[in-house]
Design a protein around this motif. Structure first.
Motif, PDB file in Angstrom:
ATOM      1  N   LYS A   1       7.061 -16.983  -5.072  1.00 16.55           N
ATOM      2  CA  LYS A   1       6.192 -16.616  -3.946  1.00 16.55           C
ATOM      3  C   LYS A   1       6.965 -15.825  -2.896  1.00 16.55           C
ATOM      4  CE  LYS A   1       3.286 -18.689  -0.331  1.00 16.55           C
ATOM      5  NZ  LYS A   1       4.126 -18.242   0.804  1.00 16.55           N
ATOM      6  N   ASN A   2       8.189 -16.283  -2.598  1.00 13.52           N
ATOM      7  CA  ASN A   2       9.011 -15.581  -1.606  1.00 13.52           C
ATOM      8  C   ASN A   2       9.384 -14.177  -2.080  1.00 13.52           C
ATOM      9  OD1 ASN A   2       9.015 -17.720   0.198  1.00 13.52           O
ATOM     10  ND2 ASN A   2      10.880 -18.624  -0.636  1.00 13.52           N
ATOM     11  N   VAL A   3       9.648 -14.048  -3.375  1.00 13.01           N
ATOM     12  CA  VAL A   3       9.979 -12.733  -3.932  1.00 13.01           C
ATOM     13  C   VAL A   3       8.783 -11.794  -3.838  1.00 13.01           C
ATOM     14  CG1 VAL A   3      10.573 -11.479  -6.047  1.00 13.01           C
ATOM     15  CG2 VAL A   3      11.804 -13.565  -5.460  1.00 13.01           C
ATOM     16  N   GLU A   4       7.597 -12.303  -4.151  1.00 11.35           N
ATOM     17  CA  GLU A   4       6.393 -11.475  -4.064  1.00 11.35           C
ATOM     18  C   GLU A   4       6.123 -11.037  -2.630  1.00 11.35           C
ATOM     19  OE1 GLU A   4       4.369 -10.123  -6.342  1.00 11.35           O
ATOM     20  OE2 GLU A   4       5.877 -10.810  -7.780  1.00 11.35           O
ATOM     21  N   GLU A   5       6.314 -11.950  -1.687  1.00 10.60           N
ATOM     22  CA  GLU A   5       6.128 -11.600  -0.275  1.00 10.60           C
ATOM     23  C   GLU A   5       7.145 -10.562   0.168  1.00 10.60           C
ATOM     24  OE1 GLU A   5       6.324 -15.278   1.822  1.00 10.60           O
ATOM     25  OE2 GLU A   5       4.245 -15.839   1.358  1.00 10.60           O
ATOM     26  N   GLU A   6       8.386 -10.712  -0.307  1.00  9.82           N
ATOM     27  CA  GLU A   6       9.428  -9.744   0.042  1.00  9.82           C
ATOM     28  C   GLU A   6       9.119  -8.383  -0.558  1.00  9.82           C
ATOM     29  OE1 GLU A   6      12.777  -8.444   1.975  1.00  9.82           O
ATOM     30  OE2 GLU A   6      11.824 -10.426   2.106  1.00  9.82           O
ATOM     31  N   LYS A   7       8.588  -8.384  -1.777  1.00  5.29           N
ATOM     32  CA  LYS A   7       8.222  -7.139  -2.444  1.00  5.29           C
ATOM     33  C   LYS A   7       7.141  -6.398  -1.649  1.00  5.29           C
ATOM     34  CE  LYS A   7       7.899  -7.440  -6.876  1.00  5.29           C
ATOM     35  NZ  LYS A   7       7.378  -7.729  -8.241  1.00  5.29           N
ATOM     36  N   GLU A   8       6.149  -7.148  -1.176  1.00  4.05           N
ATOM     37  CA  GLU A   8       5.070  -6.539  -0.387  1.00  4.05           C
ATOM     38  C   GLU A   8       5.595  -6.039   0.954  1.00  4.05           C
ATOM     39  OE1 GLU A   8       1.922  -5.881  -1.293  1.00  4.05           O
ATOM     40  OE2 GLU A   8       2.592  -6.545  -3.281  1.00  4.05           O
ATOM     41  N   ALA A   9       6.505  -6.801   1.555  1.00  4.52           N
ATOM     42  CA  ALA A   9       7.066  -6.394   2.844  1.00  4.52           C
ATOM     43  C   ALA A   9       7.879  -5.111   2.713  1.00  4.52           C
ATOM     44  CB  ALA A   9       7.934  -7.517   3.410  1.00  4.52           C
ATOM     45  N   LEU A  10       8.616  -4.987   1.615  1.00  4.06           N
ATOM     46  CA  LEU A  10       9.430  -3.790   1.411  1.00  4.06           C
ATOM     47  C   LEU A  10       8.559  -2.546   1.210  1.00  4.06           C
ATOM     48  CD1 LEU A  10      12.260  -5.186  -0.915  1.00  4.06           C
ATOM     49  CD2 LEU A  10      12.485  -4.459   1.467  1.00  4.06           C
ATOM     50  N   LYS A  11       7.381  -2.729   0.630  1.00  6.67           N
ATOM     51  CA  LYS A  11       6.475  -1.604   0.442  1.00  6.67           C
ATOM     52  C   LYS A  11       5.978  -1.054   1.780  1.00  6.67           C
ATOM     53  CE  LYS A  11       4.663  -3.004  -4.092  1.00  6.67           C
ATOM     54  NZ  LYS A  11       3.449  -3.463  -4.829  1.00  6.67           N
ATOM     55  N   LYS A  12       5.895  -1.927   2.772  1.00 12.77           N
ATOM     56  CA  LYS A  12       5.370  -1.519   4.072  1.00 12.77           C
ATOM     57  C   LYS A  12       6.454  -0.951   4.983  1.00 12.77           C
ATOM     58  CE  LYS A  12       1.782  -5.096   3.835  1.00 12.77           C
ATOM     59  NZ  LYS A  12       1.257  -6.344   4.460  1.00 12.77           N
ATOM     60  N   ASP A  13       7.720  -1.284   4.683  1.00 13.75           N
ATOM     61  CA  ASP A  13       8.815  -0.804   5.529  1.00 13.75           C
ATOM     62  C   ASP A  13       9.024   0.695   5.354  1.00 13.75           C
ATOM     63  OD1 ASP A  13       9.288  -3.303   6.511  1.00 13.75           O
ATOM     64  OD2 ASP A  13      10.999  -3.733   5.202  1.00 13.75           O
TER      65      ASP A  13
END
Length: 237
Positions: free
Chosen positions: A79-91
């Motif tokens: 779950k944390n990896v998926e959230e990090e993946k989504e956050a990186l897409k927005k950065d």
């Protein structure tokens, strides 16, 4: 090759943890329980029945506990990896670069290397995510947990450890079996500590006695409760 070694070492470490935990807990818990029951009841059949039931129930419980804890940990990491993946897409690209520089610097890399590594990693989405998994989330991206395998090893190890203190009651009268069970289990605990020193690279004598002493605590508690029950049983008769 290095990737394979890293995976292999992590998987081995995980299995060793389950095996040592299962063996130690199986020996300690069973020894404390059946020693107390043996002293309190003085009945061989009662000890054997209680020991078999205790080991059966506890080994299943420990296996399930291992599976649930490892499964939950894996799900949290995913779950944390998926959230990090989504956050990186927005950065924005600049944000990704700056954050990586900060992470590399925090881990002790000199500024010029932190800048170069961050520049290269921020241009590769896969590498970028791997660095954030490892350095920000503390998750190894190369290794995946195996809850089912861990649970199986825990179950088998607990059963094996649990029958070490119980087996003497199959072979000797209860007056002899108590002593043989205690000596055999304490020796096994010491050998378990010695065995773990091979992987931890610690002093084998220190490791052996540490495991022996910690296991002896359960024995003392079991003996004390058994004596109290025996005394109480004598008084009410």
């Amino acid at each position: 090759m290095l990737k394979y070694i890293h995976k292999h070492n992590f998987a081995l470490s995980s299995l060793i943890r389950e095996i040592v935990f299962g063996l130690e807990d199986g020996m300690v818990s069973t020894l404390g329980a059946i020693t107390g029951i043996a002293i309190g009841s003085r009945d061989r059949f009662t000890v054997l029945l209680a020991g078999i039931v205790f080991i059966s129930v506890e080994s299943i419980s420990m296996g399930i506990g291992s599976y649930l804890s490892n499964k939950t940990s894996k799900e949290v990491d995913d779950k944390n990896v998926e959230e990090e993946k989504e956050a990186l897409k927005k950065d924005l690209p600049g944000e990704k670069y700056s954050e990586l520089v900060e992470l590399f610097s925090r881990d002790g890399w000199p500024p010029y290397l932190s800048s170069q590594m961050a520049k290269f990693a921020s241009s590769n989405n896969k590498l970028l995510l791997m660095e954030h998994e490892l350095r920000e989330l503390g998750i190894s991206p190369l290794v995946k947990q195996n809850p089912i395998k861990n649970a199986i090893f825990m179950f088998i190890s607990y059963n094996f450890g649990g029958f070490i203190p119980l087996i003497s009651y199959f072979c000797f009268p209860i007056s002899v079996a108590v002593t043989v069970s205690i000596v055999t289990t304490l020796m096994s605990l010491f050998l378990l500590g010695v065995g773990t020193s091979r992987f931890t690279k610690t002093n084998w004598i220190k490791s052996g006695f540490r495991t022996l002493i910690l296991g002896g605590i359960a024995l003392v508690v079991g003996v004390m409760i058994g004596e109290l029950v025996s005394e109480f049983n004598y008084l009410i008769k």
